[in-house]
Write a protein that holds these residues in place. Structure first.
Motif, PDB file in Angstrom:
ATOM      1  N   GLY A  77       0.800  -1.228   0.000  1.00 16.12           N
ATOM      2  CA  GLY A  77       0.000   0.000   0.000  1.00 16.12           C
ATOM      3  C   GLY A  77       0.829   1.272   0.000  1.00 16.12           C
ATOM      4  O   GLY A  77       0.685   2.115  -0.901  1.00 16.12           O
ATOM      5  N   PRO A  78       1.756   1.450   0.986  1.00 14.14           N
ATOM      6  CA  PRO A  78       2.541   2.700   1.026  1.00 14.14           C
ATOM      7  C   PRO A  78       3.405   2.889  -0.230  1.00 14.14           C
ATOM      8  O   PRO A  78       3.533   4.009  -0.735  1.00 14.14           O
ATOM      9  CB  PRO A  78       3.422   2.532   2.271  1.00 14.14           C
ATOM     10  N   VAL A  79       4.004   1.778  -0.730  1.00 14.13           N
ATOM     11  CA  VAL A  79       4.818   1.870  -1.949  1.00 14.13           C
ATOM     12  C   VAL A  79       3.940   2.284  -3.125  1.00 14.13           C
ATOM     13  O   VAL A  79       4.295   3.161  -3.925  1.00 14.13           O
ATOM     14  CB  VAL A  79       5.510   0.510  -2.255  1.00 14.13           C
ATOM     15  N   GLY A  80       2.738   1.676  -3.209  1.00 12.07           N
ATOM     16  CA  GLY A  80       1.797   2.007  -4.275  1.00 12.07           C
ATOM     17  C   GLY A  80       1.402   3.473  -4.230  1.00 12.07           C
ATOM     18  O   GLY A  80       1.382   4.150  -5.271  1.00 12.07           O
ATOM     19  N   ALA A  81       1.127   3.970  -3.007  1.00 16.97           N
ATOM     20  CA  ALA A  81       0.735   5.385  -2.860  1.00 16.97           C
ATOM     21  C   ALA A  81       1.873   6.294  -3.311  1.00 16.97           C
ATOM     22  O   ALA A  81       1.641   7.295  -4.016  1.00 16.97           O
ATOM     23  CB  ALA A  81       0.368   5.667  -1.412  1.00 16.97           C
ATOM     24  N   THR A  82       3.123   5.943  -2.932  1.00 18.01           N
ATOM     25  CA  THR A  82       4.280   6.765  -3.316  1.00 18.01           C
ATOM     26  C   THR A  82       4.428   6.781  -4.833  1.00 18.01           C
ATOM     27  O   THR A  82       4.636   7.845  -5.435  1.00 18.01           O
ATOM     28  CB  THR A  82       5.566   6.196  -2.667  1.00 18.01           C
ATOM     29  N   VAL A  83       4.309   5.580  -5.446  1.00 16.06           N
ATOM     30  CA  VAL A  83       4.426   5.495  -6.914  1.00 16.06           C
ATOM     31  C   VAL A  83       3.320   6.319  -7.572  1.00 16.06           C
ATOM     32  O   VAL A  83       3.564   7.069  -8.527  1.00 16.06           O
ATOM     33  CB  VAL A  83       4.352   4.013  -7.375  1.00 16.06           C
ATOM     34  N   LEU A  84       2.094   6.203  -7.045  1.00 20.84           N
ATOM     35  CA  LEU A  84       0.947   6.927  -7.617  1.00 20.84           C
ATOM     36  C   LEU A  84       1.203   8.438  -7.621  1.00 20.84           C
ATOM     37  O   LEU A  84       1.087   9.100  -8.659  1.00 20.84           O
ATOM     38  CB  LEU A  84      -0.328   6.603  -6.827  1.00 20.84           C
ATOM     39  N   TYR A  85       1.585   8.976  -6.466  1.00 23.84           N
ATOM     40  CA  TYR A  85       1.735  10.434  -6.381  1.00 23.84           C
ATOM     41  C   TYR A  85       3.003  10.926  -7.087  1.00 23.84           C
ATOM     42  O   TYR A  85       3.010  12.019  -7.630  1.00 23.84           O
ATOM     43  CB  TYR A  85       1.656  10.891  -4.918  1.00 23.84           C
ATOM     44  N   PHE A  86       4.048  10.093  -7.104  1.00 26.13           N
ATOM     45  CA  PHE A  86       5.249  10.454  -7.855  1.00 26.13           C
ATOM     46  C   PHE A  86       4.905  10.538  -9.352  1.00 26.13           C
ATOM     47  O   PHE A  86       5.281  11.501 -10.035  1.00 26.13           O
ATOM     48  CB  PHE A  86       6.347   9.408  -7.590  1.00 26.13           C
ATOM     49  N   ALA A  87       4.157   9.521  -9.836  1.00 29.98           N
ATOM     50  CA  ALA A  87       3.768   9.508 -11.259  1.00 29.98           C
ATOM     51  C   ALA A  87       2.854  10.681 -11.575  1.00 29.98           C
ATOM     52  O   ALA A  87       2.985  11.312 -12.631  1.00 29.98           O
ATOM     53  CB  ALA A  87       3.088   8.184 -11.595  1.00 29.98           C
ATOM     54  N   LEU A  88       1.933  10.999 -10.653  1.00 21.98           N
ATOM     55  CA  LEU A  88       1.018  12.124 -10.894  1.00 21.98           C
ATOM     56  C   LEU A  88       1.776  13.458 -10.940  1.00 21.98           C
ATOM     57  O   LEU A  88       1.469  14.322 -11.762  1.00 21.98           O
ATOM     58  CB  LEU A  88      -0.072  12.175  -9.806  1.00 21.98           C
ATOM     59  N   CYS A  89       2.772  13.596 -10.038  1.00 24.83           N
ATOM     60  CA  CYS A  89       3.576  14.836 -10.031  1.00 24.83           C
ATOM     61  C   CYS A  89       4.349  14.965 -11.352  1.00 24.83           C
ATOM     62  O   CYS A  89       4.377  16.037 -11.958  1.00 24.83           O
ATOM     63  CB  CYS A  89       4.543  14.852  -8.849  1.00 24.83           C
ATOM     64  N   LEU A  90       4.983  13.855 -11.777  1.00 25.77           N
ATOM     65  CA  LEU A  90       5.723  13.874 -13.046  1.00 25.77           C
ATOM     66  C   LEU A  90       4.779  14.198 -14.204  1.00 25.77           C
ATOM     67  O   LEU A  90       5.118  14.959 -15.106  1.00 25.77           O
ATOM     68  CB  LEU A  90       6.386  12.516 -13.298  1.00 25.77           C
ATOM     69  N   PHE A  91       3.567  13.621 -14.149  1.00 24.57           N
ATOM     70  CA  PHE A  91       2.566  13.858 -15.193  1.00 24.57           C
ATOM     71  C   PHE A  91       2.188  15.339 -15.234  1.00 24.57           C
ATOM     72  O   PHE A  91       2.099  15.940 -16.314  1.00 24.57           O
ATOM     73  CB  PHE A  91       1.335  12.985 -14.906  1.00 24.57           C
TER      74      PHE A  91
END
Lengths: 71, 213
Positions: B35-49
Motif C-alpha cells: 500500500g505505502p509503496v503504491g501510494a508513493t508510486v501513484l503520487y510520484f507519477a502524478l507529479c511527473l505527469f
C-alpha cells in the motif's frame, strides 16, 4: 445541447474584416475564443447582451448578425 | 501518437499501477503490504505527469478546449481519484469492529492522507493550468451557463441517491443496519458530497464535448 433556434452570420461578417480574428472578436466582446468558435458553429445561443456586443464589434445591426429560425 | 502522448500514457499507466498497489493494501500481494509503496508510486507519477503536461499544455488538451473545460477535465480526474479512495475506505469500515466508532482509526487516517495528497497534486496541476492560460477571460457567460446546469444536474443526482438510500433503509433494514453507525453515516454523507462534485464535473466535461463543433 439542443439545437439553437437563433442562427447567426458571425463568421461571414467577421471574415469581411481580415484583422478581425476569433481571438480579437473574443477580446472585444469579453468572452473566450472558444465561445466565439461555439457561436460560429451555432452550438451556442448568446445572451441578448452578448448578441448586442457582437453586433457592435462587427459593425452591424443585430438583425444582420442574428435571425430567429422557425423550427 | 506522438512521443509526448506516449510519455503521458506511460506516466498514467505507472500511476494506475501505483493506485492498484495502494488499494490492495495489507496482505494484498503474497502477504506483502504494498500500500505505502503504491501510494508513493501513484503520487510520484502524478507529479511527473503534472510537470510533463505543464511543459506541453497545448498537446495535452484539444486545441479548442477553453480554460474552464481544461479545469473541468482535471477536476473530473482528481475527484474520481478521491471518490475511489472514499469507496475503498467505506468498504473497510464495517470490518473494523469497535474501532470504527473512533474518529481516528487506521482506515480514516489512510483516507485522509490519500485524499490530502490528491488535493495537493490537484492544486499544483490547477495552478499550472492557470499560469498557462493565455486568454484574458477565464470564465464567460457560456462557462457560467454550463456551470449552472452542472450544479442543477448534481443536485438532481444527489436527490435521487438520497431517495434511493431512504428506500433501501426501509426495504432492507437487516442489510442496512450493519452500516447504521454514526461515523459510517457521517462518512456516507461526505461520500455523497464527493459524488455530487464528481457528477457536476462529469456533466461539465460532457457538455463542453457536445458543444464542440
Amino acid at each position: 445541447m439542443s439545437e439553437p433556434s437563433v442562427r447567426n452570420e458571425i463568421r461571414r461578417w467577421r471574415q469581411e474584416n481580415p484583422a478581425m480574428t476569433q481571438a480579437e472578436l473574443a477580446r472585444i466582446c469579453g468572452v473566450t475564443r472558444q465561445t466565439i468558435i461555439a457561436l460560429e458553429a451555432e452550438k451556442y445561443s448568446p445572451s441578448l447582451e452578448l448578441a448586442f456586443r457582437l453586433a457592435r464589434a462587427l459593425g452591424r445591426n443585430l438583425e444582420e448578425v442574428f435571425r430567429f429560425a422557425e423550427k | 501518437m506522438t512521443s509526448i502522448h506516449r510519455r503521458s500514457l506511460m506516466l498514467l499507466c505507472l500511476a494506475a499501477l501505483g493506485a492498484a498497489g495502494m488499494f490492495l493494501g495489507p496482505d494484498g500481494w503474497f502477504g506483502i503490504d504494498i500500500g505505502p509503496v503504491g501510494a508513493t508510486v501513484l503520487y510520484f507519477a502524478l507529479c511527473l505527469f503534472a510537470v510533463h503536461q505543464s511543459k506541453h499544455a497545448e498537446e495535452a488538451f484539444p486545441e479548442d478546449a477553453s480554460y474552464a473545460e481544461r479545469q473541468a477535465w482535471v477536476a473530473t480526474a482528481f475527484v474520481s481519484l478521491i471518490y475511489i479512495h472514499w469507496l475503498n475506505f467505506l468498504t473497510m469500515l464495517p470490518d473494523l469492529g469497535a474501532v470504527v466508532d473512533q474518529i481516528s482509526n487506521p482506515a480514516s487516517r489512510r483516507f485522509a492522507i490519500n485524499a490530502g495528497m490528491t488535493i495537493l497534486v490537484w492544486t499544483v496541476v490547477a495552478g499550472v493550468l492557470r499560469s498557462g492560460n493565455k486568454d484574458a477571460v477565464e470564465l464567460d457567460e457560456r462557462d457560467l451557463r454550463v456551470q449552472h446546469d452542472a450544479t442543477r444536474a448534481g443536485s438532481a443526482l444527489l436527490a435521487v441517491i438520497i431517495i434511493g438510500l431512504i428506500t433501501a433503509l426501509a426495504m432492507l433494514p437487516d442489510l442496512m443496519s450493519r452500516w447504521l453507525r454514526p461515523l459510517i453515516v457521517a462518512n456516507a454523507l461526505v461520500g455523497l458530497l464527493i459524488a455530487k462534485t464528481l457528477s457536476e464535473n462529469m456533466y461539465t466535461v460532457v457538455r463542453y464535448r457536445r458543444g464542440r463543433p
